[in-house]
Design a protein around this motif. Structure first.
Motif, PDB file in Angstrom:
ATOM      1  N   ASP A 177      -8.283  -0.082 -11.680  1.00 22.94           N
ATOM      2  CA  ASP A 177      -9.401  -0.539 -10.857  1.00 22.94           C
ATOM      3  C   ASP A 177      -8.888  -1.668  -9.964  1.00 22.94           C
ATOM      4  OD1 ASP A 177     -11.684  -1.507  -9.683  1.00 22.94           O
ATOM      5  OD2 ASP A 177     -12.825  -1.708 -11.540  1.00 22.94           O
ATOM      6  N   MET A 178      -8.833  -1.419  -8.656  1.00 20.52           N
ATOM      7  CA  MET A 178      -8.295  -2.407  -7.723  1.00 20.52           C
ATOM      8  C   MET A 178      -9.353  -2.928  -6.758  1.00 20.52           C
ATOM      9  SD  MET A 178      -4.451  -0.923  -6.931  1.00 20.52           S
ATOM     10  CE  MET A 178      -3.917  -2.547  -6.341  1.00 20.52           C
ATOM     11  N   HIS A 179     -10.610  -2.784  -7.118  1.00 21.73           N
ATOM     12  CA  HIS A 179     -11.678  -3.311  -6.275  1.00 21.73           C
ATOM     13  C   HIS A 179     -11.508  -4.826  -6.104  1.00 21.73           C
ATOM     14  CE1 HIS A 179     -13.472   0.558  -7.343  1.00 21.73           C
ATOM     15  NE2 HIS A 179     -14.260   0.415  -6.294  1.00 21.73           N
ATOM     16  N   GLY A 180     -11.600  -5.286  -4.871  1.00 16.84           N
ATOM     17  CA  GLY A 180     -11.460  -6.708  -4.589  1.00 16.84           C
ATOM     18  C   GLY A 180     -10.025  -7.184  -4.482  1.00 16.84           C
ATOM     19  N   MET A 181      -9.050  -6.290  -4.634  1.00 11.95           N
ATOM     20  CA  MET A 181      -7.635  -6.664  -4.574  1.00 11.95           C
ATOM     21  C   MET A 181      -7.021  -6.275  -3.234  1.00 11.95           C
ATOM     22  SD  MET A 181      -6.142  -5.642  -8.332  1.00 11.95           S
ATOM     23  CE  MET A 181      -6.878  -6.277  -9.825  1.00 11.95           C
ATOM     24  N   ARG A 182      -6.073  -7.100  -2.782  1.00  9.63           N
ATOM     25  CA  ARG A 182      -5.302  -6.798  -1.576  1.00  9.63           C
ATOM     26  C   ARG A 182      -3.916  -6.330  -1.992  1.00  9.63           C
ATOM     27  NH1 ARG A 182      -4.223 -10.538   2.832  1.00  9.63           N
ATOM     28  NH2 ARG A 182      -4.208  -8.604   4.071  1.00  9.63           N
ATOM     29  N   LEU A 183      -3.489  -5.215  -1.412  1.00 13.61           N
ATOM     30  CA  LEU A 183      -2.169  -4.651  -1.697  1.00 13.61           C
ATOM     31  C   LEU A 183      -1.391  -4.515  -0.408  1.00 13.61           C
ATOM     32  CD1 LEU A 183      -0.174  -3.104  -3.683  1.00 13.61           C
ATOM     33  CD2 LEU A 183      -1.247  -1.035  -2.807  1.00 13.61           C
ATOM     34  N   LEU A 184      -0.134  -4.937  -0.431  1.00 21.28           N
ATOM     35  CA  LEU A 184       0.780  -4.687   0.677  1.00 21.28           C
ATOM     36  C   LEU A 184       1.662  -3.511   0.313  1.00 21.28           C
ATOM     37  CD1 LEU A 184       2.137  -5.400   3.385  1.00 21.28           C
ATOM     38  CD2 LEU A 184       3.655  -6.947   2.102  1.00 21.28           C
ATOM     39  N   ASP A 185       1.575  -2.440   1.099  1.00 22.20           N
ATOM     40  CA  ASP A 185       2.480  -1.306   0.968  1.00 22.20           C
ATOM     41  C   ASP A 185       3.571  -1.517   2.007  1.00 22.20           C
ATOM     42  OD1 ASP A 185       3.778   1.069   0.617  1.00 22.20           O
ATOM     43  OD2 ASP A 185       2.051   2.353   0.964  1.00 22.20           O
ATOM     44  N   ALA A 186       4.686  -2.084   1.563  1.00 20.90           N
ATOM     45  CA  ALA A 186       5.762  -2.518   2.456  1.00 20.90           C
ATOM     46  C   ALA A 186       6.739  -1.382   2.700  1.00 20.90           C
ATOM     47  CB  ALA A 186       6.483  -3.723   1.837  1.00 20.90           C
ATOM     48  N   GLY A 187       6.639  -0.779   3.880  1.00 18.85           N
ATOM     49  CA  GLY A 187       7.420   0.409   4.172  1.00 18.85           C
ATOM     50  C   GLY A 187       6.649   1.628   3.704  1.00 18.85           C
ATOM     51  N   CYS A 188       5.448   1.806   4.253  1.00 20.42           N
ATOM     52  CA  CYS A 188       4.488   2.777   3.698  1.00 20.42           C
ATOM     53  C   CYS A 188       4.813   4.219   4.045  1.00 20.42           C
ATOM     54  CB  CYS A 188       3.084   2.454   4.175  1.00 20.42           C
ATOM     55  SG  CYS A 188       2.862   2.642   5.969  1.00 20.42           S
ATOM     56  N   GLY A 189       5.681   4.467   5.035  1.00 22.10           N
ATOM     57  CA  GLY A 189       5.989   5.842   5.405  1.00 22.10           C
ATOM     58  C   GLY A 189       4.749   6.594   5.830  1.00 22.10           C
ATOM     59  N   THR A 190       4.526   7.762   5.236  1.00 24.76           N
ATOM     60  CA  THR A 190       3.367   8.594   5.602  1.00 24.76           C
ATOM     61  C   THR A 190       2.114   8.255   4.814  1.00 24.76           C
ATOM     62  OG1 THR A 190       4.152  10.320   4.101  1.00 24.76           O
ATOM     63  CG2 THR A 190       4.813  10.490   6.408  1.00 24.76           C
ATOM     64  N   GLY A 191       2.152   7.184   4.004  1.00 24.21           N
ATOM     65  CA  GLY A 191       0.926   6.611   3.452  1.00 24.21           C
ATOM     66  C   GLY A 191       0.416   7.137   2.125  1.00 24.21           C
ATOM     67  N   ALA A 192       1.216   7.926   1.404  1.00 19.50           N
ATOM     68  CA  ALA A 192       0.715   8.528   0.162  1.00 19.50           C
ATOM     69  C   ALA A 192       0.318   7.476  -0.871  1.00 19.50           C
ATOM     70  CB  ALA A 192       1.757   9.474  -0.426  1.00 19.50           C
ATOM     71  N   LEU A 193       1.140   6.459  -1.059  1.00 19.20           N
ATOM     72  CA  LEU A 193       0.828   5.428  -2.056  1.00 19.20           C
ATOM     73  C   LEU A 193      -0.369   4.596  -1.602  1.00 19.20           C
ATOM     74  CD1 LEU A 193       3.271   3.417  -4.205  1.00 19.20           C
ATOM     75  CD2 LEU A 193       1.427   2.198  -3.038  1.00 19.20           C
ATOM     76  N   ALA A 194      -0.404   4.272  -0.316  1.00 18.54           N
ATOM     77  CA  ALA A 194      -1.527   3.484   0.207  1.00 18.54           C
ATOM     78  C   ALA A 194      -2.851   4.209   0.011  1.00 18.54           C
ATOM     79  CB  ALA A 194      -1.303   3.192   1.694  1.00 18.54           C
TER      80      ALA A 194
END
Length: 230
Positions: free
Chosen positions: A59-76
């Motif tokens: 549960d990541m509600h309210g959290m900020r995540l940096l996807d550093a080098g996100c490529g095509t965005g699957a993890l984001a």
């Protein structure tokens, strides 16, 4: 502050991914048929992504995540489905454009802000967690450590990143890879031993190391490392 070697390699990677390999990465990160070599890379990347996501909160509600080098965005996209507010940055405008397209149909309570630029740009702000999947593997060990330190300084929680472990098997695979068609080759990576990298990261006493896991699937060999706040 980034080093001259970091900036030079960043420029090389931007050229490669935006002008040479964009179409190949579009296919690699989809369900489209690929060569046997790329199939092992696809399977390895899927396994690594699942590993890194398993180290993040469900549960990541309210959290900020940096996807550093996100490529095509699957993890984001997956992090946003968990409720995170994701800043997804990459140096390749073509890949960011593709990531935006793929994110349009996502479901979830979170949001994604895609950005073309440097993952170490301090104006991106501070985060609860940072993930850098296979985005530091092309940099020398010194630049990699400096990057992790800068990302850790901007994260309240864990920094999860991957590196190419220095192994005899990986050295053989890289040598063999020179004989494959150029379209199947990845940019040069910078292998480093787990012991050396761990010693470099913890030398200043400002970084603690958490979990680690190596993923080896054919021509994909990468190791995940968790950096914890002190």
């Amino acid at each position: 502050m980034t080093s001259a070697s970091y900036r030079a390699r960043r420029g090389e990677l931007e050229t490669y991914f935006d002008r040479t390999a964009a179409e190949a990465w579009k296919r690699l990160t989809s369900d489209a048929p690929v060569s046997g070599i790329r199939a092992t890379v696809r399977a390895g990347r899927d396994d690594m992504r699942k590993t890194l996501l398993s180290w993040l909160p469900d549960d990541m509600h309210g959290m900020r995540l940096l996807d550093a080098g996100c490529g095509t965005g699957a993890l984001a996209i997956e992090a946003a489905r968990r409720g995170a507010s994701v800043t997804a940055v990459d140096i390749c405008p073509t890949l960011i454009g593709l990531a935006r397209e793929r994110a349009e149909s996502r479901q979830g309570a979170g949001e994604i802000r895609f950005s073309v630029g440097d993952m170490l740009d301090p104006t991106l702000g501070r985060f609860d967690h940072v993930v850098a999947m296979d985005s530091l593997i092309h940099y020398c060990a010194t630049d990699m450590v400096t990057a992790v330190e800068q990302l850790a300084a901007r994260s309240r929680g864990a920094v999860l990143f991957t590196f190419a472990p220095r192994t005899a098997l990986l050295a053989v695979m890289h040598a063999a890879g020179r004989f494959f068609p150029r379209g199947d080759r990845a940019p040069t990576i910078e292998p480093v031993s787990n012991d050396r990298l761990s010693a470099m990261l913890t030398a200043g006493g400002r970084i603690l190391l958490g979990r680690g896991r190596r993923v080896a699937r054919g021509f994909y060999v990468s190791q995940a490392m968790e950096v914890l706040p002190t």
